[in-house]
Every structure is written in C-alpha cells, then in structure tokens.
Design an enzyme around this catalytic site. Structure first.
Site, short mmCIF file in Angstrom:
data_model
loop_
_atom_site.label_atom_id
_atom_site.label_comp_id
_atom_site.label_asym_id
_atom_site.label_seq_id
_atom_site.Cartn_x
_atom_site.Cartn_y
_atom_site.Cartn_z
CB CYS A 23 -0.91 -0.01 1.22
SG CYS A 23 -1.80 1.55 1.46
CG HIS A 39 -6.81 9.20 -0.08
ND1 HIS A 39 -6.88 7.89 -0.48
CD2 HIS A 39 -7.07 9.95 -1.18
CE1 HIS A 39 -7.15 7.84 -1.78
NE2 HIS A 39 -7.28 9.07 -2.23
CG ASN A 99 -12.22 10.49 -5.56
OD1 ASN A 99 -13.26 11.12 -5.73
ND2 ASN A 99 -11.03 10.96 -5.88
CG HIS A 103 -4.11 4.10 3.36
ND1 HIS A 103 -3.21 3.34 4.09
CD2 HIS A 103 -4.54 5.08 4.21
CE1 HIS A 103 -3.11 3.83 5.32
NE2 HIS A 103 -3.91 4.90 5.41
CB THR A 145 -5.73 6.14 -8.12
OG1 THR A 145 -5.34 7.26 -7.31
CG2 THR A 145 -6.53 6.63 -9.32
#
Ligand code: AMP
Ligand code: ZN
Length: 111
Positions: free
Chosen positions: A3, A97, A84, A95, A92
C-alpha cells in the site's frame, strides 16, 4: 502490505509532510489539482470509505476533528474536502484519504 500510503507512513516513500501525530498524517498531494492540495490519512490501514466501521470510525472522526487545526496552520479558511470511494469514483490509492483542496481555482462545483 503493498500500500503506497502505508509506505509513506512508514517513511519508506518520501512525502511532503504538513502534519503528523500518532494517528494521522497530512501531506501534499504529488499532483496538485488546486493551489493547495493536501491529503489526510489515518495511520491505520482502512482501504476506503466502504470499509469504515463502528470499530475504526474513531480514526475518521479524529481526522475531521483535526482538519480545522491543520487547515489553519496551512493558512486557509475556505476549502473543499473530497473522498473518492472505489475505482468507479476515481479512487486510485486504496488507503482511505481525504483530499483538501483550496485556492482560486475551485470555481467548478460538482455538487
Ligand atoms: P485518489 O485518486 O482519490 O485515490 O487520490 C490519490 C491521490 O494520491 C492522487 O491525488 C495522487 O496525486 C496522490 N498521490 C499518489 N502518489 C502520491 C505520492 N507518492 N505522494 C503524494 N501524493 C500521491
Ligand atoms: Zn495502507
């Protein structure tokens, strides 16, 4: 875990840090979409908004608790927060955010 943001948290990948404490990290987005473009992430790996639960939601509450302090330190009072969730929504990096966007080029509103 493969990640990107966990690697940034671990210091394995450099970032332009704005704020950090034991629970969260805020750093500049590598490809800014506005005059100011920062990302705030929990240090705990949560893949996306769909994975927020009763057990881990304190991390999200904490991010929102800290955003006024972080944005104040960045010298901004007006800003947009975007998350998103899922590839179909443009996520994309898997993790959780929150994008913080500010500046003169935020005229186009989606909602
Ligand atoms: P999203 O498309 O919502 O998943 O957002 C991911 C964001 O991470 C994008 O705005 C990218 O520009 C940003 N990003 C990708 N790699 C890095 C990196 N190494 N450092 C800072 N931001 C990054
Ligand atoms: Zn992660």
């Amino acid at each position: 875990m493969d990640c990107l943001f966990c690697k940034i948290i671990a210091g394995e990948i450099p970032s332009n840090k704005i704020y950090e404490d034991e629970k969260i990290l805020c750093f500049k987005d590598i490809a800014p979409q506005a005059d100011v473009h920062a990302l705030v992430i929990p240090k705990e790996h949560i893949c996306c908004a769909n994975a927020v639960t009763k057990e881990n939601s304190a991390a999200v509450a904490y991010i929102f608790e800290k955003i006024p302090e972080i944005t104040k330190s960045m010298g901004i009072t007006d800003y947009r927060i975007i998350n998103n969730c899922g590839e179909g929504a443009g996520q994309t990096v898997k993790h959780l955010h929150f994008h913080i966007l500010s500046g003169s080029n935020l005229n186009e509103k989606l909602v």
